[in-house]
Design a protein around this motif. Structure first.
Motif, PDB file in Angstrom:
ATOM      1  N   THR A  95      10.869   2.611   1.464  1.00 23.15           N
ATOM      2  CA  THR A  95       9.956   1.516   1.145  1.00 23.15           C
ATOM      3  C   THR A  95      10.382   0.223   1.823  1.00 23.15           C
TER       4      THR A  95
ATOM      5  N   ASN B  65      -0.799   1.373   7.032  1.00 25.38           N
ATOM      6  CA  ASN B  65       0.030   2.551   7.289  1.00 25.38           C
ATOM      7  C   ASN B  65       0.411   2.602   8.766  1.00 25.38           C
ATOM      8  N   ASP B  66       0.594   1.431   9.379  1.00 24.30           N
ATOM      9  CA  ASP B  66       0.778   1.362  10.829  1.00 24.30           C
ATOM     10  C   ASP B  66       1.986   2.121  11.338  1.00 24.30           C
ATOM     11  N   ARG B  67       3.060   2.168  10.553  1.00 22.22           N
ATOM     12  CA  ARG B  67       4.273   2.834  11.038  1.00 22.22           C
ATOM     13  C   ARG B  67       3.985   4.290  11.399  1.00 22.22           C
ATOM     14  N   TYR B  68       3.089   4.911  10.654  1.00 24.71           N
ATOM     15  CA  TYR B  68       2.790   6.312  10.890  1.00 24.71           C
ATOM     16  C   TYR B  68       1.952   6.512  12.157  1.00 24.71           C
TER      17      TYR B  68
ATOM     18  N   ASN C  44       4.761  -1.326   7.820  1.00 24.93           N
ATOM     19  CA  ASN C  44       3.669  -0.999   6.906  1.00 24.93           C
ATOM     20  C   ASN C  44       3.132  -2.238   6.202  1.00 24.93           C
ATOM     21  N   THR C  45       4.051  -3.051   5.716  1.00 27.13           N
ATOM     22  CA  THR C  45       3.662  -4.276   5.017  1.00 27.13           C
ATOM     23  C   THR C  45       4.512  -5.429   5.532  1.00 27.13           C
TER      24      THR C  45
ATOM     25  N   ARG D  89       0.813  -1.219   0.000  1.00 27.15           N
ATOM     26  CA  ARG D  89       0.000   0.000   0.000  1.00 27.15           C
ATOM     27  C   ARG D  89       0.848   1.271   0.000  1.00 27.15           C
ATOM     28  N   THR D  90       1.957   1.262   0.741  1.00 22.70           N
ATOM     29  CA  THR D  90       2.782   2.462   0.824  1.00 22.70           C
ATOM     30  C   THR D  90       3.665   2.663  -0.407  1.00 22.70           C
TER      31      THR D  90
END
Length: 404
Positions: free
Chosen positions: A168, A133-136, A143-144, A110-111
């Motif tokens: 990424t 987008n969990d890191r944010y 993120n993935t 997604r990112t």
């Protein structure tokens, strides 16, 4: 500053480029040697398949890939690469694209999604998002996760796409290992990831099956060119879907390294790549520019860019309400940028007004707008010394500073 240019003659404002190799303002300056070669190429004719075959050899030498191809920009490389993953050597599937007789899915973290993945969808593919987008959110999770990519791969998956940037994730080598376990190719968008020249081989070494680079950015070839490097079978499919195929079967003898006529079993129809053709002049210009890029002293270039950035930063730091920071050169970064932060309660203006007003001048001055509304960026990559002085003068005029 001298603005006596062809654009003035046409009544169009020229641009002083302080934002880097952006397509919307013309990319970069073509190398003089490449421009001369393009002029010479325009004087004669050549079979384009022969020229593409030579380009394939040269791209393979530079990247370590099995083969290569010159496309009409990096976005075209992504479209053609996706089309190759969908159709392979199947003449019927080639002829039907972008319609597909079975689902053609490309898995994308997604990112990694950007406006450029429209190029993948143009082939007829459907994008399948994975990750979050969990890191944010500051949870510490990624993120993935690798398992999410594996879980998304089905019998309808034709490729996994990967955007090469310093931020990424997961690592490309992890993604390629997962994809290859499922016998699915990986397409890497590395359009702006040059220099360093080591990135030519880096993505191939990490398992990428196809890698797209821009020919009109740091390479300084024609703005309308791109490079696709990768597996020979996929590049052959690209060629079959790109070259002019109005040919009589009895005399259809393209270079065997580029098009495998026996494997195809016939002459392809005009493919999806026909609307993305590359002229002989662009092909020659790109090949000459590529050789010059390989020969270039990129350490000296980076030092020159840093010196230019420091000059800009030191001068702007003296303006009330303005602070600067020179971005660190990350692993796949190109030039160090000056991040200019404007405090509107102290400065005479704000960052958005500065960026907008500069773009209305003649010549227009383009600085980077990605950090608005608090800041803008100045990229030294496409500036010479005279232009650097001019940009500094205009910035200080708008921000309320004086002198150089």
């Amino acid at each position: 500053m001298n603005t006596d240019s062809v654009y003035d003659e046409l009544g169009v404002s020229p641009v002083v480029n302080a934002t880097g190799t952006k397509t919307r303002i013309g990319g970069s300056r073509i190398r003089p040697d490449a421009l001369e070669a393009m002029n010479r190429a325009a004087e004669e004719f050549v079979r384009l398949s022969d020229l593409q075959a030579r380009a394939s050899e040269r791209i393979a030498e530079v990247t370590g890939a099995e083969a290569g191809y010159v496309t009409s920009g990096a976005a075209s490389a992504l479209t053609l690469g996706a089309a190759a993953c969908i159709a392979g050597d199947d003449l019927g599937r080639m002829a039907r694209l972008p319609a597909t007789d079975t689902p053609a899915e490309i898995v994308v973290p997604r990112t990694h999604r950007t406006g450029y993945d429209h190029a993948l969808r143009a082939s007829g593919a459907t994008i399948v998002d994975v990750g979050m987008n969990d890191r944010y959110l500051g949870t510490g999770s990624h993120n993935t996760e690798p398992w999410e990519i594996a879980d998304a791969i089905t019998e309808h998956t034709v490729a996994v796409a990967y955007m090469a940037k310093e931020y990424t994730e997961p690592p490309l080598s992890t993604v390629t290992a997962i994809a290859h376990e499922h016998e699915v190719p990986v397409i890497v968008d590395a359009a702006a990831e040059l220099p360093p020249t080591s990135n030519f081989e880096r993505f191939v070494n990490e398992g990428a099956d196809l890698v797209a680079f821009s020919g009109g950015k740091a390479i300084r070839g024609p703005q309308t060119t791109g490079i696709l490097a990768g597996r020979r079978d996929l590049i052959r499919s690209v060629a079959a879907q790109h070259l002019d195929m109005h040919a009589a079967a009895d005399v259809y003898t393209p270079p065997s390294d580029l098009v495998d006529v026996d494997r195809l079993g016939g002459v392809p129809r005009q493919g999806i790549g026909r609307l993305m053709k590359v002229g002989k002049e662009e092909l020659v210009g790109l090949l000459v520019a590529l050789d010059r890029f390989i020969e270039e002293d990129h350490g000296a270039l980076r030092e020159e860019w840093h010196k230019r950035s420091k000059r800009l930063a030191d001068a702007l730091d003296r303006v009330p309400g303005v602070s600067t920071e020179i971005s660190a050169a990350e692993e796949v970064a190109v030039a160090p940028e000056v991040v200019v932060t404007v405090a509107p309660d102290v400065a005479v203006t704000d960052a958005t007004t500065v960026v907008g007003d500069l773009r209305q001048e003649n010549p227009r001055v383009f600085v980077g707008a990605d950090s608005l509304p608090e800041a803008f960026t100045v990229n030294p990559m496409c500036l010479d010394e005279e232009e650097t002085t001019y940009v500094l003068e205009r910035l200080r005029a708008h921000l309320g500073g004086n002198g150089n």
